[in-house]
Design a protein around this motif. Structure first.
Motif, PDB file in Angstrom:
ATOM      1  N   ASN A 121     -29.628  10.745  45.889  1.00 54.76           N
ATOM      2  CA  ASN A 121     -28.475  11.530  46.351  1.00 54.76           C
ATOM      3  C   ASN A 121     -27.268  10.632  46.602  1.00 54.76           C
ATOM      4  O   ASN A 121     -26.125  10.980  46.266  1.00 54.76           O
ATOM      5  N   SER A 122     -27.532   9.440  47.176  1.00 55.40           N
ATOM      6  CA  SER A 122     -26.428   8.514  47.438  1.00 55.40           C
ATOM      7  C   SER A 122     -25.811   8.017  46.139  1.00 55.40           C
ATOM      8  O   SER A 122     -24.580   7.879  46.027  1.00 55.40           O
ATOM      9  N   LEU A 123     -26.655   7.737  45.139  1.00 54.62           N
ATOM     10  CA  LEU A 123     -26.125   7.301  43.848  1.00 54.62           C
ATOM     11  C   LEU A 123     -25.278   8.389  43.202  1.00 54.62           C
ATOM     12  O   LEU A 123     -24.233   8.108  42.589  1.00 54.62           O
ATOM     13  N   ALA A 124     -25.734   9.617  43.331  1.00 55.54           N
ATOM     14  CA  ALA A 124     -24.943  10.717  42.775  1.00 55.54           C
ATOM     15  C   ALA A 124     -23.592  10.815  43.474  1.00 55.54           C
ATOM     16  O   ALA A 124     -22.538  10.974  42.825  1.00 55.54           O
ATOM     17  N   LEU A 125     -23.597  10.677  44.809  1.00 52.74           N
ATOM     18  CA  LEU A 125     -22.333  10.701  45.543  1.00 52.74           C
ATOM     19  C   LEU A 125     -21.450   9.513  45.165  1.00 52.74           C
ATOM     20  O   LEU A 125     -20.217   9.634  45.056  1.00 52.74           O
ATOM     21  N   LEU A 126     -22.091   8.338  44.945  1.00 50.15           N
ATOM     22  CA  LEU A 126     -21.327   7.159  44.548  1.00 50.15           C
ATOM     23  C   LEU A 126     -20.680   7.354  43.180  1.00 50.15           C
ATOM     24  O   LEU A 126     -19.517   6.955  42.961  1.00 50.15           O
ATOM     25  N   ASP A 127     -21.411   7.962  42.263  1.00 46.98           N
ATOM     26  CA  ASP A 127     -20.828   8.232  40.945  1.00 46.98           C
ATOM     27  C   ASP A 127     -19.631   9.167  41.055  1.00 46.98           C
ATOM     28  O   ASP A 127     -18.585   8.959  40.415  1.00 46.98           O
ATOM     29  N   VAL A 128     -19.777  10.188  41.871  1.00 46.16           N
ATOM     30  CA  VAL A 128     -18.666  11.127  42.047  1.00 46.16           C
ATOM     31  C   VAL A 128     -17.464  10.428  42.676  1.00 46.16           C
ATOM     32  O   VAL A 128     -16.304  10.604  42.255  1.00 46.16           O
ATOM     33  N   SER A 129     -17.743   9.593  43.694  1.00 44.72           N
ATOM     34  CA  SER A 129     -16.642   8.879  44.357  1.00 44.72           C
ATOM     35  C   SER A 129     -15.969   7.898  43.399  1.00 44.72           C
ATOM     36  O   SER A 129     -14.733   7.746  43.403  1.00 44.72           O
ATOM     37  N   THR A 130     -16.767   7.222  42.559  1.00 42.69           N
ATOM     38  CA  THR A 130     -16.194   6.288  41.581  1.00 42.69           C
ATOM     39  C   THR A 130     -15.297   7.017  40.590  1.00 42.69           C
ATOM     40  O   THR A 130     -14.196   6.537  40.231  1.00 42.69           O
ATOM     41  N   ALA A 131     -15.760   8.180  40.136  1.00 44.44           N
ATOM     42  CA  ALA A 131     -14.945   8.954  39.202  1.00 44.44           C
ATOM     43  C   ALA A 131     -13.635   9.385  39.853  1.00 44.44           C
ATOM     44  O   ALA A 131     -12.553   9.300  39.238  1.00 44.44           O
ATOM     45  N   GLN A 132     -13.724   9.816  41.113  1.00 41.62           N
ATOM     46  CA  GLN A 132     -12.499  10.209  41.811  1.00 41.62           C
ATOM     47  C   GLN A 132     -11.568   9.008  42.014  1.00 41.62           C
ATOM     48  O   GLN A 132     -10.342   9.122  41.868  1.00 41.62           O
ATOM     49  N   LEU A 133     -12.163   7.847  42.338  1.00 43.87           N
ATOM     50  CA  LEU A 133     -11.350   6.643  42.538  1.00 43.87           C
ATOM     51  C   LEU A 133     -10.663   6.218  41.246  1.00 43.87           C
ATOM     52  O   LEU A 133      -9.478   5.822  41.242  1.00 43.87           O
ATOM     53  N   LEU A 134     -11.382   6.298  40.128  1.00 49.80           N
ATOM     54  CA  LEU A 134     -10.773   5.963  38.839  1.00 49.80           C
ATOM     55  C   LEU A 134      -9.642   6.923  38.499  1.00 49.80           C
ATOM     56  O   LEU A 134      -8.590   6.516  37.957  1.00 49.80           O
ATOM     57  N   ALA A 135      -9.850   8.199  38.819  1.00 49.53           N
ATOM     58  CA  ALA A 135      -8.783   9.167  38.557  1.00 49.53           C
ATOM     59  C   ALA A 135      -7.556   8.861  39.405  1.00 49.53           C
ATOM     60  O   ALA A 135      -6.406   8.906  38.924  1.00 49.53           O
ATOM     61  N   LEU A 136      -7.784   8.515  40.683  1.00 54.29           N
ATOM     62  CA  LEU A 136      -6.654   8.154  41.547  1.00 54.29           C
ATOM     63  C   LEU A 136      -5.964   6.876  41.059  1.00 54.29           C
ATOM     64  O   LEU A 136      -4.728   6.760  41.109  1.00 54.29           O
ATOM     65  N   ALA A 137      -6.768   5.909  40.582  1.00 54.97           N
ATOM     66  CA  ALA A 137      -6.168   4.670  40.063  1.00 54.97           C
ATOM     67  C   ALA A 137      -5.309   4.953  38.839  1.00 54.97           C
ATOM     68  O   ALA A 137      -4.212   4.384  38.673  1.00 54.97           O
ATOM     69  N   ALA A 138      -5.793   5.848  37.970  1.00 52.53           N
ATOM     70  CA  ALA A 138      -5.007   6.193  36.784  1.00 52.53           C
ATOM     71  C   ALA A 138      -3.704   6.873  37.185  1.00 52.53           C
ATOM     72  O   ALA A 138      -2.621   6.571  36.636  1.00 52.53           O
ATOM     73  N   GLU A 139      -3.779   7.785  38.152  1.00 59.44           N
ATOM     74  CA  GLU A 139      -2.558   8.443  38.610  1.00 59.44           C
ATOM     75  C   GLU A 139      -1.593   7.440  39.252  1.00 59.44           C
ATOM     76  O   GLU A 139      -0.368   7.498  39.047  1.00 59.44           O
ATOM     77  N   THR A 140      -2.155   6.493  40.021  1.00 60.52           N
ATOM     78  CA  THR A 140      -1.300   5.468  40.649  1.00 60.52           C
ATOM     79  C   THR A 140      -0.627   4.596  39.600  1.00 60.52           C
ATOM     80  O   THR A 140       0.562   4.231  39.717  1.00 60.52           O
ATOM     81  N   ASP A 141      -1.367   4.246  38.555  1.00 61.64           N
ATOM     82  CA  ASP A 141      -0.792   3.443  37.469  1.00 61.64           C
ATOM     83  C   ASP A 141       0.348   4.182  36.785  1.00 61.64           C
ATOM     84  O   ASP A 141       1.412   3.608  36.487  1.00 61.64           O
ATOM     85  N   VAL A 142       0.144   5.476  36.553  1.00 60.15           N
ATOM     86  CA  VAL A 142       1.197   6.271  35.912  1.00 60.15           C
ATOM     87  C   VAL A 142       2.431   6.330  36.798  1.00 60.15           C
ATOM     88  O   VAL A 142       3.585   6.168  36.345  1.00 60.15           O
ATOM     89  N   LEU A 143       2.213   6.552  38.095  1.00 63.25           N
ATOM     90  CA  LEU A 143       3.350   6.626  39.015  1.00 63.25           C
ATOM     91  C   LEU A 143       4.082   5.290  39.112  1.00 63.25           C
ATOM     92  O   LEU A 143       5.329   5.239  39.165  1.00 63.25           O
TER      93      LEU A 143
END
Length: 206
Positions: free
Chosen positions: A161-183
């Motif tokens: 369950n923790s690994l699944a949550l970590l994967d979700v958090s990593t995906a969200q973090l990558l999405a935020l990083a991409a948005e930050t890079d664009v901004l």
């Protein structure tokens, strides 16, 4: 000439049958004549006896039916009699009193039912004490290992369950990083465009 003949020249089937019966000895001519002279009576004493037996059976059946009806009336009258009703009411009253006593003693009855029926300690012979101790230790070890196995299984489930949550958090973090890079790229573009559009200073004009 026979009385059953319709004419001197013709013989009816009934007359032929009766003549055969007379010839074989089943009935006599006198019985036929008496039956013809007295309508309604039987041809022979045997038939008369059979008729009487049938009548007696009918009378017996009627008497049996009347007797059954009288028995039913007697039973129904016994049930509705005051004596039987009094006995039934007394029995119901005793049953009600017993149920009330059971309800009053419900707590004590519950404790008695929950109490063990056998002794809690079992006598063990002296030469088996060591085996009992060893068995008890083995049982405790088994219980500890079982608890460890169960704990590890639960931890594995928690880890998955923790690994699944970590994967979700990593995906969200990558999405935020991409948005930050664009901004950040947009901000750099705005700054570059703003610096190019600034008017020259007076010193540089001189």
């Amino acid at each position: 000439m026979n009385h059953w003949d319709c004419s001197p020249f013709t013989v009816t089937p009934a007359a032929s049958l009766l003549s055969r019966c007379v010839a074989s000895g089943v009935v006599s001519q006198e019985e036929i004549d008496s039956a013809f002279s007295e309508p309604g009576s039987a041809f022979s004493p045997h038939l008369h006896e059979a008729k009487e037996q049938i009548r007696m059976h009918k009378q017996l059946d009627e008497l049996q039916l009347q007797l059954d009806l009288l028995k039913v009336d007697m039973h129904s009258s016994d049930v509705a009699h005051a004596f039987h009703l009094t006995r039934r009411s007394e029995g119901l009253q005793r049953l009600g009193a017993h149920l009330l006593a059971v309800l009053k003693e419900q707590k004590s009855l519950t404790q008695r039912l929950m109490a063990p029926l056998a002794r809690t300690d079992l006598p063990v012979p002296a030469h088996l004490h060591r085996s009992v101790v060893v068995s008890f230790r083995m049982m405790m070890d088994f219980m500890e290992r079982l608890e460890e196995k169960l704990r590890s299984v639960r931890n594995q489930e928690d880890c998955s369950n923790s690994l699944a949550l970590l994967d979700v958090s990593t995906a969200q973090l990558l999405a935020l990083a991409a948005e930050t890079d664009v901004l950040s790229n947009r901000m750099l573009q705005w700054r570059t465009a703003g610096s190019c559009e600034e008017p020259p200073s007076p010193q540089s004009a001189d």
